[in-house]
Enzyme design. Structure first.
Site, PDB file in Angstrom:
ATOM      1  N   GLY A  63       0.821  -1.216   0.000  1.00 47.48           N
ATOM      2  CA  GLY A  63       0.000   0.000   0.000  1.00 47.48           C
ATOM      3  C   GLY A  63       0.844   1.250   0.000  1.00 47.48           C
ATOM      4  NE  ARG A  72      17.220  10.446  -7.038  1.00 51.24           N
ATOM      5  CZ  ARG A  72      17.739   9.767  -8.054  1.00 51.24           C
ATOM      6  NH1 ARG A  72      18.558   8.750  -7.822  1.00 51.24           N
ATOM      7  NH2 ARG A  72      17.466  10.115  -9.286  1.00 51.24           N
ATOM      8  N   PRO A 101       7.385  12.484  -4.266  1.00 54.18           N
ATOM      9  CG  PRO A 101       7.535  14.703  -4.957  1.00 54.18           C
ATOM     10  CD  PRO A 101       7.904  13.302  -5.359  1.00 54.18           C
ATOM     11  CB  THR A 105       3.850   7.478  -3.154  1.00 53.77           C
ATOM     12  OG1 THR A 105       5.170   7.662  -3.658  1.00 53.77           O
ATOM     13  CG2 THR A 105       2.909   7.265  -4.320  1.00 53.77           C
ATOM     14  CD  GLU A 124       9.517   1.026   9.177  1.00 53.50           C
ATOM     15  OE1 GLU A 124       9.549   0.437   8.101  1.00 53.50           O
ATOM     16  OE2 GLU A 124       9.011   0.539  10.189  1.00 53.50           O
TER      17      GLU A 124
END
Lengths: 748, 335
Positions: free
Chosen positions: A471, A640, A644, A646, A717
């Site tokens: 996801g 890097r 941007p 997702t 995370e």
């Protein structure tokens, strides 16, 4: 219309979005092979003991019931305990479903009812009668702390804390001290999609296993080992995963039981957990951290002492990197930490989004805020004052750390400079307003990964790797990577993921997939392009401009055409034309991205982390104590950023989860029976839309070619780390009241 | 869920001629859930949806009759309700989710079961679900359990928001059954658990709620439904208060107040209402009312927070009602 190649770094929308919202994307519980049976799991109501008798007459009498599979009649599985070990490497004795009569945790599967319909299976499960002999148990975390221990064998990714200086003495001598016990309640992952497995028995007798997992190859390895099957007898597929957050890192009992039943009956089988049953397996461990900090009056940290404990089961030693984060991230001459696990009679706790750090960073950052106030220093200034440019625990340089920039840019976006220091100093009507901040840190990991790139006669590029998109947007970023690396529009790319037969890829988790699978795809695409150019060059029958260009190295592949760098647009060759020139109907390469010699040396000499600075505004009703988060700004330095859009979604999702950690989520253990009692979405409170404000996610420029081949650090995370602390710290700033237990709920 | 027979009678009369172990089905938002969890095990499900009981109409006395089968959503949006009984509309909108309110009915709301963790889990002892097995909620994880009206046998709350407003307004429940029709004040409809907690209310076998009557009653702007919960939407109340005041020259002429989340039934204390009447609103008056409402409260292992919060919520709700600033259910800030 010319389609253009995409680039890494563009905010491309999910390429699998349409398939998902139109129901075309198939999840583990959706294939429907002919003659499939439904399996329903019966769970133990006791925490410890043994099954004395199973009476299944009433269950078998339900029309449509085919079998009641228990430890008494199940087919043989592997003899040795170690065959049930999975790739996660949790030391101890792995749980073996339906192995024998012994019960080790409440909710343990004791039977699987198999029936022609789901309804019949469920009803029969309810009619199954099981007698138990009850043995004493302990499921109380407080009580288990007396038995805390350090496992003799540790988890492979465990980082032992390393002391420096003399923390106890420095603490005693510090003019300013704080100390306290911080606590996090256990939480459950609760992905939207419940754990499920559909086993298709193919005509040749092999099993195709659709499973909700983060690692199809890990599940395949587990099944072949635990069920003594050969690799070509089991194919595991998980092309789409409805969230997992770590719950799909280990093979869950549903997949073992579904394959076991398929083996027993030689029929296709589906086993789906109910939402209630989602509370019978993995969860984020309950944790306590005793933190003592000492400082000089000018805010210079002198000593950090961190002792932490998380819970585990009686049979496995689940461990987290709980206590190390403050020691790594802060400059402080004296520091020590200790970590132990406490056993209780439950299922084994497990990794949940940012395992260790979600707990350890947030609780530690709450203590840092207390210390900043004890020194009468702005919490941001305090952190800048004790900023470390290196991994202070290992005394190791870092590949990069743009945390300072994140703190400054985040503070500016939030408006931190206008913050009054004193608690209870901002109000609006009956609400107290508080501003809090915290920093976040998480590993930037890279694991060797393989990918295959294939050019087919229709001019399309096919990318395949056994990665899982849980996801997060993996399909999309890999398509972007392939598009840029090969020089082909995204529309001409097919990405295949989630299949154990594809090139090797580690289980998705730890935020390493973007960096690792991305590098593999990049490498495969570059290699395929070289192979194509070479093959075209050899074909002999090509235009002069191409012969010249290929020999002068001026031919490029751009937007799906071979052309000369900067030359006439009419002189170009489509990929299908180019391939037909070579006389082949496909060109294929498989490459493995590895750290290489330089990368390996770098991994030994330098530490690598993502960082963040989180700023939060809360409103707290002064009389009622009700907390609302009204603003969240998260400035993330993660190398890097591949996409941007997702990436920000990932960070926002984690911030929602961290809001749950701070204010809502808590699995309520009834230690008398060893069961989490609020086992449904009505009473396990994840934040509702109304609880979540607009969230501002900033990515800080951070060029780091050393951290991974493409300079990627990963963002899965980091949004967890720091956000819950920023909320708790904002609550203090609003109210002047410190909370050391999360979640903070009404009436606390 | 266990096999059951299903019928959908089209007359009230037929719906009342039922065998033992029958459950009536209206919106199904609670019953079906409970059947899936093996808590409710009816042998027969009688679907009431073919009956015409969804009207919302004015009464000759100036009150309003709302049909038992009108959905919560339709009720909360009905012009006669929003104009004349905004307190009821507000309480309905404070509960559940739009999807559930679209299915759930008013009669079903009255007859929903508790959300006690232990009631909902057939592996656990529960006197309400399995008489005589004991109460696991006592001494267990009982943060959501009641502090008022509890007994040794049961400490589960009655979870409705809507019924709290109905209780405050002294609504009447109209029933029809094999023994004929009767009307019962809502305040008497739900039972205290005492030593028969499996009986949630006074319904007799074969009896059906046909409608609910709201008395002619206006608070003007002086009402509120204030609900405190663990998240800002889609959670049951920890403490909720429905309050309506009839004000005259800054004097409370009539006070209507009920509490949710704290009692084993919608909690009303007539003495607390009497105490407010004839007085000028003030924090100390409201504190007295809170003390009166919470008299006899008993906390257990985890639910002391309710007793800490309850007086504050009562005081705030009465302040909102007195000021004529009802709590909004969409704008979540509490004023």
């Amino acid at each position: 219309m010319t389609l253009h190649s995409a680039k890494i770094g563009q905010p491309v929308s999910r390429i699998d979005g349409i398939a998902k919202v139109t129901g075309q994307a198939r999840y583990a519980a959706e294939p429907h092979p002919a003659g499939m049976l439904y399996g329903f799991i019966v769970n133990s109501p006791i925490a410890r003991g043994r099954i004395e008798a199973i009476r299944d007459e009433a269950a078998r009498a339900v029309p449509g019931v085919v079998e009641v599979m228990t430890h008494l009649n199940r087919p043989h599985s592997a003899l040795f305990e170690k065959s049930y070990m999975d790739g996660l490497g949790v030391p101890g004795s792995p749980y073996r479903p339906l192995h024998d009569a012994e019960i080790s945790f409440n909710g343990q599967p004791v039977a699987v009812v198999l029936a022609e319909t789901f309804e019949a299976a469920r009803e029969a499960a309810m009619r199954l009668e099981v007698d138990y002999e009850r043995w004493p148990h302990n499921a109380d975390f407080e009580a288990s702390l007396h038995q805390k221990y350090m496992p003799g064998k540790t988890r492979s990714n465990y980082v032992p804390p390393k002391s420096r200086g003399n923390a106890a003495e420095a603490y005693a001598l510090s003019p300013i001290k704080i100390e306290g016990r911080y606590h996090l309640a256990p939480e459950h992952h609760n992905p939207m999609e419940m754990h499920a497995t559909t086993v298709i028995v193919e005509e040749d007798g092999t099993f195709t296993v659709w499973d909700k997992t983060q690692g199809p190859q890990a599940v395949q390895a587990y099944l072949t080992s635990a069920l003594s099957l050969s690799k070509d007898q089991v194919r595991v597929r998980n092309p789409y995963v409805g969230g997992a957050f770590g719950s799909g890192l280990r093979a869950q009992h549903n997949v073992f039981l579904a394959v076991l039943a398929a083996k027993m009956l030689n029929r296709s089988v589906r086993v789906t957990l109910t939402r209630q049953q989602m509370f019978t397996h993995v969860f984020r461990p309950e944790a306590v951290m005793d933190i003592a900090l000492g400082a000089q009056p000018d805010g210079t940290l002198q000593s950090m002492i961190v002792n932490g404990v998380t819970d585990t089961s009686r049979f496995e030693h689940n461990m987290e990197n709980l206590v190390i984060w403050g020691l790594i991230n802060y400059k402080c001459p004296n520091a020590t930490a200790d970590y132990k696990v406490a056993p209780r009679d439950t299922y084994t706790s497990s990794d949940m989004r940012a395992p260790g750090a979600a707990t350890g960073v947030n609780l530690f950052e709450m203590a840092i805020d207390e210390m900043a106030y004890a020194c009468n220093m702005d919490p941001l200034d305090f952190r800048l004052h004790n900023y470390s440019d290196i991994d202070a625990m290992h005394d190791m340089p870092l590949t990069s750390k743009a945390l300072k920039e994140a703190m400054h840019e985040g503070a500016e976006r939030f408006g931190w400079q206008n913050r009054p220091m004193a608690p209870q100093s901002m109000r609006d009507g009956k609400d107290l307003i508080g501003w809090g901040m915290a920093t976040g840190i998480w590993d930037a990991m890279f694991s060797p990964t393989s990918a295959r790139a294939t050019l087919t006669a229709d001019g399309r590029l096919h990318i395949a790797t056994a990665a899982s998109d849980i996801g997060t947007g993996t399909y999309t970023i890999l398509a972007q990577t392939a598009s840029e690396a090969f020089g082909i529009p995204m529309e001409m790319i097919d990405i295949e993921l989630g299949d154990s037969t594809l090139p090797e890829c580690p289980t998705e988790g730890g935020s390493w997939t973007a960096a690792s699978a991305g590098a593999a795809v990049w490498l495969a695409c570059q290699s395929l392009r070289e192979k194509l150019f070479k093959a075209v060059g050899k074909s002999g029958n090509i235009s002069a401009w191409l012969t010249e260009g290929l020999s002068n190295n001026t031919t490029v592949l751009k937007d799906g055409f071979l052309q000369d760098k900067g030359a006439d647009e009419n002189l170009r060759l489509s990929l299908s034309e180019a391939l037909s020139l070579t006389g082949q109907d496909r060109l294929e390469v498989e490459e493995t991205a590895k750290p290489g010699l330089r990368g390996t040396i770098s991994q030994m000499r330098k530490a690598r982390f993502t960082h963040s600075a989180v700023f939060c505004e809360v409103r707290v009703d002064e009389e009622l104590g009700i907390v609302r988060v009204t603003r969240l700004v998260n400035a993330v330095a993660a190398g890097r950023i591949m996409n941007p859009k997702t990436a920000a979604s990932q960070v926002r999702g984690a911030m929602v989860m961290a809001t749950g950690m701070a204010l809502h989520e808590e699995s309520l253990m009834d230690e008398r029976v060893g069961r989490f009692m609020n086992h449904n979405f009505s009473e396990y409170h994840i934040p509702a839309h109304a609880d979540i404000p607009d969230m501002d996610v900033l990515f800080i420029a951070e060029e780091d070619p050393e951290v991974s081949p493409l300079g990627i650090k990963g963002v899965g995370e980091i949004g967890m780390c720091g956000t819950a602390a920023a909320i708790a710290n904002a609550v203090f700033h609003a109210t002047g009241q410190r909370h050391r237990n999360l979640p903070i709920t009404p009436g606390d | 869920m266990r096999q059951f027979s299903y019928s959908r009678p089209d007359t009230l009369d037929a719906a009342q001629r039922i065998p033992e172990h029958t459950r009536y089905l209206a919106g199904g938002t609670n019953l079906i859930d409970l059947m899936k969890s093996d808590v409710e095990r009816p042998k027969h499900v009688v679907d009431l949806n073919a009956l015409s009981m969804s009207q919302i109409e004015e009464r000759p006395d100036g009150g309003l009759r709302i049909g038992a089968l009108a959905t919560n959503a339709d009720t909360a949006a009905h012009p006669l309700v929003t104009e004349r009984y905004p307190l009821l509309a507000s309480a309905i909108l404070a509960g559940a989710s739009p999807q559930i309110r679209n299915r759930a009915t008013n009669g079903g709301n009255l007859n929903q079961r508790t959300r006690c963790h232990y009631f909902y889990d057939p592996d656990m002892a529960c006197n309400k679900r399995s008489p005589g097995t004991g109460c696991s909620a006592k001494g267990g994880r009982n943060r959501i359990m009641a502090i008022l009206g509890t007994s040794e046998a049961c400490i589960a709350t009655f979870p409705s928001d809507m019924c709290v407003a109905l209780a405050a307004m002294n609504a009447t429940v109209n029933l029809t059954g094999p023994e004929g029709e009767r009307s019962v004040p809502l305040r008497d409809y739900h039972r205290l658990p005492e030593n028969t907690p499996w009986q949630d209310n006074i319904l007799r076998a074969g009896e059906i709620v046909t409608s609910i009557d709201l008395p002619p009653l206006s608070f003007g702007p002086h009402h509120t439904y204030l609900k405190i919960r663990d998240r800002l939407s889609f959670a049951f109340a920890i403490v909720s208060v429905a309050a309506g005041l009839q004000m005259e020259n800054n004097t409370i002429r009539k006070a209507c107040i009920a509490m949710g989340g704290v009692g084993t039934k919608p909690w009303c204390v007539p003495e607390a209402e009497a105490l407010l009447e004839g007085k000028t609103p003030s924090p100390s008056l409201f504190r007295d009312a809170a003390d009166c409402l919470l008299q006899g409260a008993v906390t257990d292992r985890d639910n002391a927070a309710k007793l800490k919060l309850a007086p504050r919520v009562i005081i705030r709700a009465l302040s909102q009602a007195a000021a004529g600033t009802p709590q909004s259910q969409t704008q979540k800030t509490i004023f």
